[in-house]
Structures are given as C-alpha cells and as structure tokens.
Design a protein around this motif. Structure first.
Motif, short mmCIF file in Angstrom:
data_model
loop_
_atom_site.label_atom_id
_atom_site.label_comp_id
_atom_site.label_asym_id
_atom_site.label_seq_id
_atom_site.Cartn_x
_atom_site.Cartn_y
_atom_site.Cartn_z
N HIS A 58 0.82 -1.21 0.00
CA HIS A 58 0.00 0.00 0.00
C HIS A 58 0.86 1.26 0.00
O HIS A 58 0.44 2.32 0.47
N LYS A 59 2.07 1.14 -0.54
CA LYS A 59 2.95 2.30 -0.65
C LYS A 59 3.08 2.71 -2.11
O LYS A 59 3.01 1.88 -3.00
N ARG A 60 3.25 3.98 -2.31
CA ARG A 60 3.46 4.48 -3.66
C ARG A 60 4.97 4.52 -3.92
O ARG A 60 5.68 5.32 -3.29
N PRO A 61 5.46 3.66 -4.82
CA PRO A 61 6.91 3.61 -5.05
C PRO A 61 7.44 4.96 -5.53
O PRO A 61 6.75 5.71 -6.21
N GLU A 62 8.66 5.24 -5.18
CA GLU A 62 9.31 6.46 -5.62
C GLU A 62 10.80 6.24 -5.73
O GLU A 62 11.36 5.35 -5.09
N LEU A 63 11.44 7.04 -6.57
CA LEU A 63 12.87 6.94 -6.79
C LEU A 63 13.46 8.34 -6.82
O LEU A 63 12.82 9.29 -7.30
N PRO A 64 14.69 8.50 -6.30
CA PRO A 64 15.32 9.82 -6.29
C PRO A 64 15.76 10.24 -7.69
O PRO A 64 16.06 9.40 -8.54
N MET A 65 15.82 11.55 -7.91
CA MET A 65 16.30 12.08 -9.18
C MET A 65 17.28 13.23 -8.93
O MET A 65 17.13 14.00 -7.97
N CYS A 66 18.26 13.31 -9.80
CA CYS A 66 19.21 14.43 -9.81
C CYS A 66 18.71 15.42 -10.86
O CYS A 66 19.00 15.28 -12.05
N LEU A 67 17.94 16.40 -10.42
CA LEU A 67 17.32 17.35 -11.33
C LEU A 67 18.23 18.55 -11.58
O LEU A 67 19.30 18.68 -10.98
N VAL A 68 17.77 19.45 -12.46
CA VAL A 68 18.55 20.62 -12.86
C VAL A 68 17.97 21.86 -12.19
O VAL A 68 16.75 22.06 -12.19
N HIS A 69 18.82 22.68 -11.64
CA HIS A 69 18.36 23.90 -10.99
C HIS A 69 17.77 24.87 -12.02
O HIS A 69 18.29 25.02 -13.13
N ASN A 70 16.68 25.53 -11.67
CA ASN A 70 16.08 26.59 -12.49
C ASN A 70 15.83 26.13 -13.92
O ASN A 70 16.15 26.83 -14.88
N ASP A 71 15.22 24.96 -14.03
CA ASP A 71 14.96 24.37 -15.35
C ASP A 71 13.48 24.01 -15.44
O ASP A 71 12.88 23.50 -14.49
N TRP A 72 12.89 24.26 -16.61
CA TRP A 72 11.45 24.06 -16.79
C TRP A 72 11.05 22.60 -16.59
O TRP A 72 10.08 22.30 -15.88
N VAL A 73 11.78 21.68 -17.21
CA VAL A 73 11.46 20.26 -17.09
C VAL A 73 11.62 19.79 -15.65
O VAL A 73 10.74 19.13 -15.08
N SER A 74 12.74 20.15 -15.04
CA SER A 74 13.01 19.72 -13.65
C SER A 74 12.01 20.32 -12.68
O SER A 74 11.57 19.65 -11.73
N ASN A 75 11.63 21.57 -12.90
CA ASN A 75 10.65 22.19 -12.01
C ASN A 75 9.30 21.49 -12.08
O ASN A 75 8.61 21.33 -11.08
N TRP A 76 8.92 21.06 -13.30
CA TRP A 76 7.68 20.31 -13.45
C TRP A 76 7.74 19.00 -12.67
O TRP A 76 6.80 18.63 -11.95
N ILE A 77 8.84 18.27 -12.83
CA ILE A 77 8.99 16.99 -12.13
C ILE A 77 9.00 17.20 -10.62
O ILE A 77 8.36 16.44 -9.88
N LYS A 78 9.68 18.24 -10.17
CA LYS A 78 9.75 18.50 -8.73
C LYS A 78 8.36 18.81 -8.17
O LYS A 78 8.01 18.39 -7.05
N SER A 79 7.54 19.52 -8.93
CA SER A 79 6.20 19.90 -8.47
C SER A 79 5.21 18.75 -8.56
O SER A 79 4.34 18.60 -7.69
N ASN A 80 5.33 17.93 -9.61
CA ASN A 80 4.32 16.90 -9.88
C ASN A 80 4.76 15.48 -9.56
O ASN A 80 3.93 14.60 -9.37
N GLY A 81 6.07 15.25 -9.54
CA GLY A 81 6.56 13.91 -9.23
C GLY A 81 6.72 13.02 -10.45
O GLY A 81 7.11 11.86 -10.32
N TRP A 82 6.47 13.54 -11.63
CA TRP A 82 6.64 12.79 -12.87
C TRP A 82 6.68 13.77 -14.03
O TRP A 82 6.32 14.94 -13.89
N TRP A 83 7.13 13.31 -15.20
CA TRP A 83 7.09 14.12 -16.41
C TRP A 83 5.85 13.73 -17.19
O TRP A 83 5.51 12.56 -17.32
N ARG A 84 5.18 14.68 -17.75
CA ARG A 84 3.81 14.52 -18.24
C ARG A 84 3.64 13.50 -19.36
O ARG A 84 2.54 12.97 -19.54
N ASP A 85 4.67 13.22 -20.15
CA ASP A 85 4.53 12.31 -21.29
C ASP A 85 4.94 10.88 -20.98
O ASP A 85 4.66 9.97 -21.76
N CYS A 86 5.65 10.67 -19.87
CA CYS A 86 6.27 9.36 -19.66
C CYS A 86 5.27 8.23 -19.44
O CYS A 86 5.51 7.08 -19.85
N ASN A 87 4.14 8.54 -18.82
CA ASN A 87 3.16 7.47 -18.58
C ASN A 87 2.59 6.92 -19.88
O ASN A 87 2.15 5.78 -19.94
#
Length: 261
Positions: A58-87
């Motif tokens: 009953h846990k939601r799996p998660e994995l750490p990421m090394c994101l990029v500072h002040n970057d549009w893609v990384s900011n999206w992932i940091k806010s949402n927890g995933w990138w919108r097209d990957c699913n």
C-alpha cells in the motif's frame, strides 16, 4: 574480434568498431565534473496518485532524481513527481502483452532520465538509453546511480550509450538553451535562437513511439551565447553513430521512443 553483450544477452552485441562504451549504474557517473559547473537539485519520481499501488505494501513507489536547478522540465517533475509524457510510454508498453516480460525498450534522447526511470519503476523492461548531451548525461547517470541504490535490480536492467544517432557516424556540436534541458539541438541548420523566434522551442516534448543521438562526454568543448534572453551553451565534438553500426546484428525491440532534434 570480440563483441560486448549488453545485459549478458548474446543477441545484443555492441560492435567494437563503433568505439562507444556503455555506462551502467554500477559505474561512476559521467562526466565526472558538471559541464556547466552545476549540481543536483534533489527531486523524486513518484507514482501518480491516480494509479494503483501495491496491494501488499500500500505504498506508492518512488525513486530519487538528480534534477537541474532553475529548469522548466526539472521544475515540473519536482512539483508533480513525474514528467507529463512518460506514462504514455508505460501504457503503450503494457498494451503490448505479447512482449516478453524482460524485453527491450530503447529510449533515443533520454534527457535527464524521467521516462527511463518511470519505465524502470513500473515495468520489467530492459532499457537501452541514448543521450549525447554531456549536461543531461551528468544528471541522467547520477539519477540512475541513486535509483539503483534504492532498487538494486535497476543496475542490471539499464545501459546508457553516450552518443547521438544519425544517418552517418560523425562528431557534431550540440546546443542547449539554459532553462529548458528538453531543448537540445544537435548541429542543426537552424540555431536555437531561430527556433525560439519561430515559436517552435516552447517547453514541450515531441514524442515518437514505434516498435519492431564513444565516450563523447570526456572531450566536449563548450561555448556560450544568448538566444532571446536565454543563454545557449554549445558542446563540441559529440559522438553521433548510426544505430545499425552500433550493434553486431539487429535485436528484438519491443518499443522505441524518439525525442530528438
């Protein structure tokens, strides 16, 4: 001549003549130093709340990421927890029920690894990821190294090839607009500035799916310029190879994603 088997699978043989060395999470991340003197912005790839979780934990799996500072893609992932097209890739993989459970997914243009990581988290696919941009490669390999420390089977299921793919083998320059790591352009006729002026470099992912871009990170030269207020970093001497010259023989690919420019 000796050839190297990826995943220990004799069907997937990297050609010695291609002069490309694969990277796995058991190796030290590459390149050793950040090409832009950056660092990891710590983030997490999480299971979307709308998706089912393990009935036993009953846990939601998660994995750490090394994101990029002040970057549009990384900011999206940091806010949402995933990138919108990957699913979409995961859904397409699951739809192909005829594919063996450990078949191969090829990611051409892996970027900083959001879709690679989601496939590793949600499927049993073996993954061959291509990423020529040394800035993205720095973040991608650190993400996979950290993820393998949490989920050890990852180390045996993914290889990264630090090269671009093209119609002929060569070495080219690749350009990255600061603030959007998803917009890298390899030795294009159009410069990133032209693409932005024409309205084609908005932060979006162009995804292409189908079934069956050497260690260039080591010697990349860098220069910088401006494009519509955003700095453009140019990395020179990046390897490009033909896909059919990288491997000794064709091998079964269940799904291939291309996100390249």
């Amino acid at each position: 001549m000796l050839h190297h088997h990826l995943f220990g699978d004799p069907r997937i043989q990297l050609a010695h003549a291609a002069s490309i060395t694969e990277w796995t999470p058991s190796d030290e991340p590459i390149p050793a130093a950040h090409p832009l003197n950056g660092s990891c912005s710590n983030g997490t790839l999480r299971w979307k709340t709308s998706q089912r979780v393990s009935p036993t934990t009953h846990k939601r799996p998660e994995l750490p990421m090394c994101l990029v500072h002040n970057d549009w893609v990384s900011n999206w992932i940091k806010s949402n927890g995933w990138w919108r097209d990957c699913n979409l890739i995961v859904v397409e993989w699951m739809r192909r029920k005829r594919a063996p459970p450990h078949d191969v997914y090829v990611d051409v243009g892996a970027n900083i690894g959001a879709c690679v990581l989601e496939m590793l988290l949600k499927t049993t696919a073996r993954i061959v990821a291509f990423e020529p941009n040394p800035n993205n490669l720095w973040h991608l390999t650190r993400t996979l190294r950290m993820a393998a420390a949490v989920k050890p089977d990852i180390a045996m299921r993914v290889v990264v090839l630090p090269t671009g793919l093209g119609s002929r083998s060569s070495r080219k320059a690749i350009r990255l607009i600061e603030g959007n790591v998803g917009n890298s352009v390899m030795d294009a006729e159009e410069q990133p500035q032209q693409r932005r002026q024409q309205g084609r470099s908005s932060p979006s992912t162009q995804l292409h799916l189908s079934s069956s871009s050497s260690s260039s990170w080591g010697s990349s030269r860098r220069s910088s310029s401006q494009a519509a207020g955003n700095k453009v970093h140019t990395f020179g001497d990046v390897a490009v190879r033909r896909l059919d010259q990288l491997f000794v023989a064709p091998f079964p690919i269940a799904l291939l994603k291309m996100d390249v420019q």
